[in-house]
Design a protein around this motif. Structure first.
Motif, mmCIF file in Angstrom:
data_model
loop_
_atom_site.group_PDB
_atom_site.id
_atom_site.type_symbol
_atom_site.label_atom_id
_atom_site.label_comp_id
_atom_site.label_asym_id
_atom_site.label_seq_id
_atom_site.Cartn_x
_atom_site.Cartn_y
_atom_site.Cartn_z
ATOM 1 N N PRO A 134 0.798 -1.234 0.000
ATOM 2 C CA PRO A 134 0.000 0.000 0.000
ATOM 3 C C PRO A 134 0.830 1.284 0.000
ATOM 4 C CG PRO A 134 -0.891 -1.579 1.575
ATOM 5 C CD PRO A 134 0.416 -2.137 1.106
ATOM 6 N N ARG A 135 2.060 1.223 0.521
ATOM 7 C CA ARG A 135 2.859 2.454 0.576
ATOM 8 C C ARG A 135 3.290 2.933 -0.806
ATOM 9 N NH1 ARG A 135 7.956 2.371 -0.766
ATOM 10 N NH2 ARG A 135 8.903 0.330 -1.173
ATOM 11 N N VAL A 136 3.273 2.032 -1.795
ATOM 12 C CA VAL A 136 3.732 2.376 -3.148
ATOM 13 C C VAL A 136 2.623 3.137 -3.881
ATOM 14 C CG1 VAL A 136 4.553 1.495 -5.367
ATOM 15 C CG2 VAL A 136 5.268 0.392 -3.220
ATOM 16 N N HIS A 137 2.965 4.304 -4.377
ATOM 17 C CA HIS A 137 2.017 5.116 -5.151
ATOM 18 C C HIS A 137 1.864 4.498 -6.539
ATOM 19 C CE1 HIS A 137 -0.087 8.516 -6.807
ATOM 20 N NE2 HIS A 137 0.901 8.831 -7.621
ATOM 21 N N GLN A 138 0.630 4.155 -6.915
ATOM 22 C CA GLN A 138 0.385 3.533 -8.211
ATOM 23 C C GLN A 138 -0.458 4.451 -9.092
ATOM 24 O OE1 GLN A 138 -0.597 -0.768 -8.332
ATOM 25 N NE2 GLN A 138 -0.680 -0.675 -6.093
ATOM 26 N N LEU A 139 -0.129 4.484 -10.365
ATOM 27 C CA LEU A 139 -0.940 5.212 -11.341
ATOM 28 C C LEU A 139 -0.785 4.560 -12.700
ATOM 29 C CD1 LEU A 139 0.748 8.557 -12.417
ATOM 30 C CD2 LEU A 139 1.892 6.929 -10.933
ATOM 31 N N HIS A 140 -1.707 4.880 -13.595
ATOM 32 C CA HIS A 140 -1.668 4.369 -14.962
ATOM 33 C C HIS A 140 -1.074 5.442 -15.871
ATOM 34 C CE1 HIS A 140 -3.287 3.097 -18.924
ATOM 35 N NE2 HIS A 140 -3.194 1.886 -18.424
ATOM 36 N N THR A 141 -0.591 4.989 -17.016
ATOM 37 C CA THR A 141 -0.086 5.919 -18.033
ATOM 38 C C THR A 141 -1.035 7.094 -18.255
ATOM 39 O OG1 THR A 141 1.129 4.192 -19.213
ATOM 40 C CG2 THR A 141 0.457 6.105 -20.503
ATOM 41 N N ALA A 142 -2.337 6.816 -18.245
ATOM 42 C CA ALA A 142 -3.333 7.862 -18.506
ATOM 43 C C ALA A 142 -3.240 9.001 -17.513
ATOM 44 C CB ALA A 142 -4.741 7.264 -18.482
ATOM 45 N N ASP A 143 -2.702 8.739 -16.311
ATOM 46 C CA ASP A 143 -2.649 9.757 -15.263
ATOM 47 C C ASP A 143 -1.265 10.364 -15.087
ATOM 48 O OD1 ASP A 143 -5.403 9.321 -14.498
ATOM 49 O OD2 ASP A 143 -4.714 7.414 -13.652
ATOM 50 N N TYR A 144 -0.286 9.863 -15.818
ATOM 51 C CA TYR A 144 1.067 10.403 -15.696
ATOM 52 C C TYR A 144 1.214 11.676 -16.514
ATOM 53 C CZ TYR A 144 6.080 11.015 -16.241
ATOM 54 O OH TYR A 144 7.346 11.548 -16.258
ATOM 55 N N ARG A 145 1.836 12.708 -15.919
ATOM 56 C CA ARG A 145 2.090 13.958 -16.628
ATOM 57 C C ARG A 145 3.585 14.291 -16.662
ATOM 58 N NH1 ARG A 145 -1.837 12.437 -17.924
ATOM 59 N NH2 ARG A 145 -3.935 13.302 -17.912
ATOM 60 N N SER A 146 4.247 14.194 -15.507
ATOM 61 C CA SER A 146 5.681 14.476 -15.456
ATOM 62 C C SER A 146 6.251 13.929 -14.164
ATOM 63 C CB SER A 146 5.943 15.983 -15.541
ATOM 64 O OG SER A 146 5.495 16.629 -14.352
ATOM 65 N N ALA A 147 7.580 13.913 -14.069
ATOM 66 C CA ALA A 147 8.242 13.398 -12.870
ATOM 67 C C ALA A 147 7.892 14.218 -11.640
ATOM 68 C CB ALA A 147 9.753 13.390 -13.089
ATOM 69 N N SER A 148 7.586 15.493 -11.826
ATOM 70 C CA SER A 148 7.344 16.381 -10.687
ATOM 71 C C SER A 148 6.094 16.014 -9.895
ATOM 72 C CB SER A 148 7.244 17.832 -11.164
ATOM 73 O OG SER A 148 6.137 17.995 -12.031
ATOM 74 N N GLN A 149 5.171 15.255 -10.484
ATOM 75 C CA GLN A 149 3.947 14.894 -9.776
ATOM 76 C C GLN A 149 4.129 13.693 -8.864
ATOM 77 O OE1 GLN A 149 2.208 12.966 -13.622
ATOM 78 N NE2 GLN A 149 0.664 12.575 -12.047
ATOM 79 N N LEU A 150 5.288 13.029 -8.965
ATOM 80 C CA LEU A 150 5.513 11.786 -8.235
ATOM 81 C C LEU A 150 6.283 12.044 -6.943
ATOM 82 C CD1 LEU A 150 6.625 9.507 -11.217
ATOM 83 C CD2 LEU A 150 4.299 10.000 -10.412
ATOM 84 N N PRO A 151 6.075 11.203 -5.931
ATOM 85 C CA PRO A 151 6.879 11.324 -4.711
ATOM 86 C C PRO A 151 8.343 11.036 -5.001
ATOM 87 C CG PRO A 151 5.567 9.303 -4.673
ATOM 88 C CD PRO A 151 5.096 10.104 -5.853
ATOM 89 N N ASP A 152 9.221 11.533 -4.143
ATOM 90 C CA ASP A 152 10.643 11.254 -4.307
ATOM 91 C C ASP A 152 10.880 9.748 -4.263
ATOM 92 O OD1 ASP A 152 11.143 13.963 -4.413
ATOM 93 O OD2 ASP A 152 11.672 14.116 -2.274
ATOM 94 N N GLY A 153 11.934 9.324 -4.925
ATOM 95 C CA GLY A 153 12.283 7.911 -4.928
ATOM 96 C C GLY A 153 12.316 7.337 -6.328
ATOM 97 N N ALA A 154 12.683 6.061 -6.415
ATOM 98 C CA ALA A 154 12.763 5.380 -7.706
ATOM 99 C C ALA A 154 11.366 5.042 -8.218
ATOM 100 C CB ALA A 154 13.603 4.120 -7.582
ATOM 101 N N VAL A 155 11.287 4.774 -9.521
ATOM 102 C CA VAL A 155 10.017 4.483 -10.181
ATOM 103 C C VAL A 155 10.146 3.171 -10.948
ATOM 104 C CG1 VAL A 155 8.253 5.306 -11.786
ATOM 105 C CG2 VAL A 155 9.592 6.960 -10.456
ATOM 106 N N LEU A 156 9.147 2.309 -10.799
ATOM 107 C CA LEU A 156 9.049 1.104 -11.623
ATOM 108 C C LEU A 156 7.973 1.337 -12.668
ATOM 109 C CD1 LEU A 156 9.428 -1.888 -12.412
ATOM 110 C CD2 LEU A 156 7.837 -2.480 -10.560
#
Length: 395
Positions: A134-156
């Motif tokens: 649950p701690r991992v923030h999940q989203l679909h391509t449809a909701d991605y806009r840029s890196a700035s919208q994501l929490p700090d850390g690595a991305v899978l």
């Protein structure tokens, strides 16, 4: 009635207007809504301007178009067409000599119906997503806009097709640590022998192949080979940018993600896919006596693709805080109360013609040819539909 004011629906509207057929285009949100709401900030069209007939960008052609330019050009077109926005169609039912089209603003009738609502606008996420920590923030391509919208850390990023690879590139260029779950997808360099590779394939007839031309009908399910608008993109390029390649996603269990397959094998398969297309282009150049740069001048992707040491990824140990599902889209035509599906649950059609009199599809993949699902094919499919509409109205 045309349902959907995207590029394909507007192409039909333009053709209907040219021959004087009274019609109405209904759009549930704004014109080009999928482009507005389901594309990231740096997105560009994969096809060069010369293949984007439906955009009517004018004589001063540029190589590529950004998301915002596509939206603007389509919105400008719609101003001269009978488009009614923010009018979702909630139901379509058959009536004698036509159709009853229900909307929140009332019910309309139409003699004929063109469905341009798309089959690639409903995000598809695997059921395994519910098993991710649950701690991992999940989203679909449809909701991605840029890196700035994501929490700090690595991305899978899960999904090795166009969207997944382009988003992995976007994140890597923004300085993020990126893991990319790959898959078997071909590649096409942006330029080959002095021209865009996609344009060479136009001349070779590749985009005009019909489903009947394919040696195996299953080829229609293959992902379009990798590239990005205005530049080449493949697994070797991504690896060179520092993207950490893992295999194809198969499972999730809390902090552990399981994979199968080999990124290095996928890269080799992508090279083989391009080799087949390259041979097609080379044969065309030779057969037509075209003067073109020598193929030896092709700039090939360099650098090895390394396979991971294990078939799992510990999200916490890798400091992965975000998982982006680039796992494609599906569509929803459940509001059309007509028998459009076959025994296997797949949409049935004969070219653009639906299995119900007076109904056509446009903008869906592989309706008449390989290009039916991209800008290059919209206008030609639209013209054939309008010809059929005129015949139906004359009956």
């Amino acid at each position: 009635m045309v349902v959907g004011a995207g590029a394909a629906g507007l192409a039909v509207s333009r053709c209907l207007a040219e021959v004087g057929v009274e019609h109405l285009v209904l759009e549930r949100h704004d014109v080009a809504d999928t482009w507005r709401s389901q594309r990231w900030d740096s997105f560009t069209l994969n096809t060069p301007d010369s293949m984007n007939d439906g955009l009517h960008a004018g004589p001063d052609l540029r190589t590529t178009r950004s998301r915002d330019e596509v939206v603007q050009l389509l919105a400008e077109q719609a101003q001269a067409l009978p488009v009614r926005t923010h009018t979702p169609v909630t139901a379509v039912d058959s009536i004698p000599k036509g159709f009853l089209v229900a909307t929140p603003d009332g019910t309309l009738t139409a003699r004929t119906l063109v469905l341009a609502a798309g089959l690639r606008n409903v995000p598809r996420v695997p059921a395994q997503a519910k098993r991710v920590a649950p701690r991992v923030h999940q989203l679909h391509t449809a909701d991605y806009r840029s890196a700035s919208q994501l929490p700090d850390g690595a991305v899978l990023v899960v999904g090795g097709g166009q969207s997944g690879c382009q988003i992995a590139e976007d994140l890597s260029l923004a300085g993020r640590t990126v893991y990319l779950s790959t898959s078997r997808v071909g590649r096409i360099p942006w330029l080959y022998r002095g021209r865009e590779s996609l344009v060479w394939l136009v001349d070779c007839g590749f985009w005009d192949q019909s489903p009947h031309d394919l040696p195996d009908p299953a080829d229609m399910e293959l992902t379009i080979p990798l590239l990005a608008g205005g530049r080449s993109l493949d697994l070797r390029i991504l690896s060179g940018l520092g993207v950490r390649l893992v295999g194809r996603f198969i499972s999730a269990d809390g902090e552990t993600i399981g994979f199968e397959g080999s990124p290095s094998a996928y890269a080799a398969q992508a090279d083989e896919a391009w080799a087949r297309l390259r041979n097609l282009v080379d044969h065309h150049i030779e057969e037509q006596g075209i003067v073109a740069p020598d193929p030896a001048t092709e700039r090939r992707p360099s650098g090895p693709v390394q396979d991971p040491d294990t078939a799992t990824l510990d999200l916490r140990a890798a400091d992965v805080t975000t998982l982006i599902w680039s796992t494609g889209f599906t569509g929803d035509l459940s509001w059309v109360h007509l028998p459009l599906l076959g025994p296997t649950g797949r949409l049935e059609h004969d070219g653009c013609t639906a299995p119900w009199p007076g109904v056509w599809y446009v903008g869906f993949p592989w309706l008449t040819r390989r290009c039916s699902g991209i800008f290059y094919g919209f206008s030609r499919d639209a013209r054939s539909i309008v010809h059929a509409v005129l015949h139906e109205l004359d009956r």
